[in-house]
Design a protein around this motif. Structure first.
Motif, PDB file in Angstrom:
ATOM      1  N   ASP A  99      -6.784  -8.708 -34.494  1.00  0.00           N
ATOM      2  CA  ASP A  99      -5.746  -8.139 -33.869  1.00  0.00           C
ATOM      3  C   ASP A  99      -5.386 -10.237 -33.876  1.00  0.00           C
ATOM      4  O   ASP A  99      -6.640 -10.612 -33.135  1.00  0.00           O
ATOM      5  CB  ASP A  99      -5.965  -8.013 -32.509  1.00  0.00           C
ATOM      6  CG  ASP A  99      -6.455  -6.528 -32.128  1.00  0.00           C
ATOM      7  OD1 ASP A  99      -5.989  -5.304 -32.879  1.00  0.00           O
ATOM      8  OD2 ASP A  99      -7.120  -5.696 -31.153  1.00  0.00           O
ATOM      9  N   LEU A 100      -4.019  -9.942 -34.210  1.00  0.00           N
ATOM     10  CA  LEU A 100      -3.387 -11.216 -33.533  1.00  0.00           C
ATOM     11  C   LEU A 100      -3.129 -11.594 -32.270  1.00  0.00           C
ATOM     12  O   LEU A 100      -2.235 -10.592 -31.550  1.00  0.00           O
ATOM     13  CB  LEU A 100      -1.948 -11.201 -34.365  1.00  0.00           C
ATOM     14  CG  LEU A 100      -1.022 -12.774 -34.559  1.00  0.00           C
ATOM     15  CD1 LEU A 100      -1.455 -13.754 -34.934  1.00  0.00           C
ATOM     16  CD2 LEU A 100       0.260 -12.281 -35.469  1.00  0.00           C
ATOM     17  N   ILE A 101      -3.354 -12.367 -31.779  1.00  0.00           N
ATOM     18  CA  ILE A 101      -3.299 -12.288 -29.990  1.00  0.00           C
ATOM     19  C   ILE A 101      -2.636 -12.996 -29.651  1.00  0.00           C
ATOM     20  O   ILE A 101      -1.642 -12.948 -28.651  1.00  0.00           O
ATOM     21  CB  ILE A 101      -4.824 -12.777 -29.849  1.00  0.00           C
ATOM     22  CG1 ILE A 101      -6.592 -11.849 -29.884  1.00  0.00           C
ATOM     23  CG2 ILE A 101      -5.131 -13.165 -27.999  1.00  0.00           C
ATOM     24  CD1 ILE A 101      -6.029 -10.131 -28.730  1.00  0.00           C
ATOM     25  N   ALA A 102      -2.823 -14.831 -30.395  1.00  0.00           N
ATOM     26  CA  ALA A 102      -1.432 -15.193 -29.990  1.00  0.00           C
ATOM     27  C   ALA A 102      -0.679 -15.958 -31.100  1.00  0.00           C
ATOM     28  O   ALA A 102      -1.821 -16.082 -32.063  1.00  0.00           O
ATOM     29  CB  ALA A 102      -2.073 -16.493 -29.256  1.00  0.00           C
ATOM     30  N   PHE A 103       0.553 -16.501 -31.106  1.00  0.00           N
ATOM     31  CA  PHE A 103       0.869 -17.037 -31.962  1.00  0.00           C
ATOM     32  C   PHE A 103       1.595 -18.130 -31.585  1.00  0.00           C
ATOM     33  O   PHE A 103       2.361 -18.372 -31.489  1.00  0.00           O
ATOM     34  CB  PHE A 103       1.581 -16.363 -32.686  1.00  0.00           C
ATOM     35  CG  PHE A 103       2.162 -16.755 -34.456  1.00  0.00           C
ATOM     36  CD1 PHE A 103       1.254 -16.832 -35.672  1.00  0.00           C
ATOM     37  CD2 PHE A 103       3.463 -17.301 -34.676  1.00  0.00           C
ATOM     38  CE1 PHE A 103       1.262 -17.790 -36.392  1.00  0.00           C
ATOM     39  CE2 PHE A 103       3.543 -18.052 -35.843  1.00  0.00           C
ATOM     40  CZ  PHE A 103       2.949 -17.742 -37.213  1.00  0.00           C
ATOM     41  N   GLY A 104       1.207 -19.387 -31.206  1.00  0.00           N
ATOM     42  CA  GLY A 104       1.544 -20.500 -30.583  1.00  0.00           C
ATOM     43  C   GLY A 104       2.624 -20.035 -29.416  1.00  0.00           C
ATOM     44  O   GLY A 104       2.432 -19.371 -28.758  1.00  0.00           O
ATOM     45  N   GLU A 105       3.853 -20.627 -29.152  1.00  0.00           N
ATOM     46  CA  GLU A 105       4.787 -19.496 -27.886  1.00  0.00           C
ATOM     47  C   GLU A 105       5.113 -18.558 -28.305  1.00  0.00           C
ATOM     48  O   GLU A 105       6.117 -18.108 -27.645  1.00  0.00           O
ATOM     49  CB  GLU A 105       4.751 -21.495 -27.570  1.00  0.00           C
ATOM     50  CG  GLU A 105       4.378 -22.565 -27.334  1.00  0.00           C
ATOM     51  CD  GLU A 105       4.226 -22.295 -26.121  1.00  0.00           C
ATOM     52  OE1 GLU A 105       4.482 -21.728 -25.363  1.00  0.00           O
ATOM     53  OE2 GLU A 105       2.852 -23.678 -25.599  1.00  0.00           O
ATOM     54  N   VAL A 106       5.221 -18.357 -29.944  1.00  0.00           N
ATOM     55  CA  VAL A 106       5.868 -17.007 -29.753  1.00  0.00           C
ATOM     56  C   VAL A 106       5.878 -16.121 -28.817  1.00  0.00           C
ATOM     57  O   VAL A 106       4.376 -15.758 -28.783  1.00  0.00           O
ATOM     58  CB  VAL A 106       5.903 -16.223 -31.195  1.00  0.00           C
ATOM     59  CG1 VAL A 106       6.711 -15.213 -31.555  1.00  0.00           C
ATOM     60  CG2 VAL A 106       6.450 -17.790 -32.597  1.00  0.00           C
ATOM     61  N   THR A 107       6.872 -15.372 -28.695  1.00  0.00           N
ATOM     62  CA  THR A 107       6.485 -13.494 -27.698  1.00  0.00           C
ATOM     63  C   THR A 107       7.456 -12.925 -28.830  1.00  0.00           C
ATOM     64  O   THR A 107       8.355 -13.187 -29.174  1.00  0.00           O
ATOM     65  CB  THR A 107       7.330 -13.967 -26.502  1.00  0.00           C
ATOM     66  OG1 THR A 107       8.411 -13.831 -26.316  1.00  0.00           O
ATOM     67  CG2 THR A 107       6.117 -14.706 -25.749  1.00  0.00           C
ATOM     68  N   SER A 108       6.752 -11.848 -29.113  1.00  0.00           N
ATOM     69  CA  SER A 108       7.455 -10.737 -29.677  1.00  0.00           C
ATOM     70  C   SER A 108       7.666  -9.369 -28.716  1.00  0.00           C
ATOM     71  O   SER A 108       5.915  -9.406 -28.566  1.00  0.00           O
ATOM     72  CB  SER A 108       7.680 -10.623 -30.810  1.00  0.00           C
ATOM     73  OG  SER A 108       8.165  -9.512 -31.199  1.00  0.00           O
ATOM     74  N   ASP A 109       8.784  -8.852 -28.712  1.00  0.00           N
ATOM     75  CA  ASP A 109       8.193  -7.129 -27.895  1.00  0.00           C
ATOM     76  C   ASP A 109       8.971  -6.143 -29.022  1.00  0.00           C
ATOM     77  O   ASP A 109       8.404  -4.900 -29.178  1.00  0.00           O
ATOM     78  CB  ASP A 109       8.779  -6.447 -26.425  1.00  0.00           C
ATOM     79  CG  ASP A 109      10.432  -6.923 -26.969  1.00  0.00           C
ATOM     80  OD1 ASP A 109      10.853  -7.341 -28.248  1.00  0.00           O
ATOM     81  OD2 ASP A 109      11.239  -7.427 -25.673  1.00  0.00           O
TER      82      ASP A 109
END
Length: 166
Positions: free
Chosen positions: A109-119
């Motif tokens: 699972d990709l938990i976090a990617f830097g500060e990126v947020t996506s819905d």
């Protein structure tokens, strides 16, 4: 020909889990697979932790237990490309998607990617249930004492709050 700027390097947080087959070996090889991805470097994985399987109806003591870990890596891949690579690695390790939250040979699972947020339903980051999963937060905190889960705050505080609720 003008030089193009290289994409910025971002820290990605990947949760690994397995409850079927040789869990430890599968996860070790999956971390090696992550390290071989293009535009990926500095892959560091936590020690594995065991946890009860969580199904749609909640914890399932009768299901095979999960082995979980977290990997941090540096990448210049786009998050959608990294997610596609994660799915390809799962597939190489025999992942079958027959039921939601079912038993599996490997889950990445990709938990976090830097500060990126996506819905975007195809790319939910940070992972929508990361703040509810001690088996993600504790190993992540073991790798990075200053970790931050975008939208939730410092991982140590999120983990402390989660443990208080249990």
């Amino acid at each position: 020909m003008p030089e193009r700027d290289a994409p910025p390097t971002v820290t990605a947080v990947i949760a690994l889990g397995a409850n079927l087959g040789d869990r430890e070996d599968t996860m070790r090889i999956a971390v090696e697979d992550l390290a071989r991805l293009p535009l990926v470097s500095h892959v560091h994985a936590s020690a594995p932790v065991e946890s009860v399987a969580v199904k749609l109806d909640g914890p399932d003591e009768d299901a095979p237990a999960y082995l979980n870990a977290v990997a941090l890596l540096q990448t210049r891949l786009a998050p959608t490309v990294l997610l596609a690579y994660l799915h390809a690695i799962e597939n190489r390790h025999g992942r079958e998607r027959r039921e939601r939250w079912g038993d599996r040979t490997l889950d990445l699972d990709l938990i976090a990617f830097g500060e990126v947020t996506s819905d975007d339903p195809e790319l939910l980051i940070p992972h929508p249930r990361a703040a509810e999963r001690e088996f993600v937060l504790a190993p992540w905190l073991g790798l990075d004492r200053d970790a931050v889960l975008p939208g939730h705050g410092r991982v140590d505080a999120v983990l402390a709050q989660l443990r208080q609720q249990q």
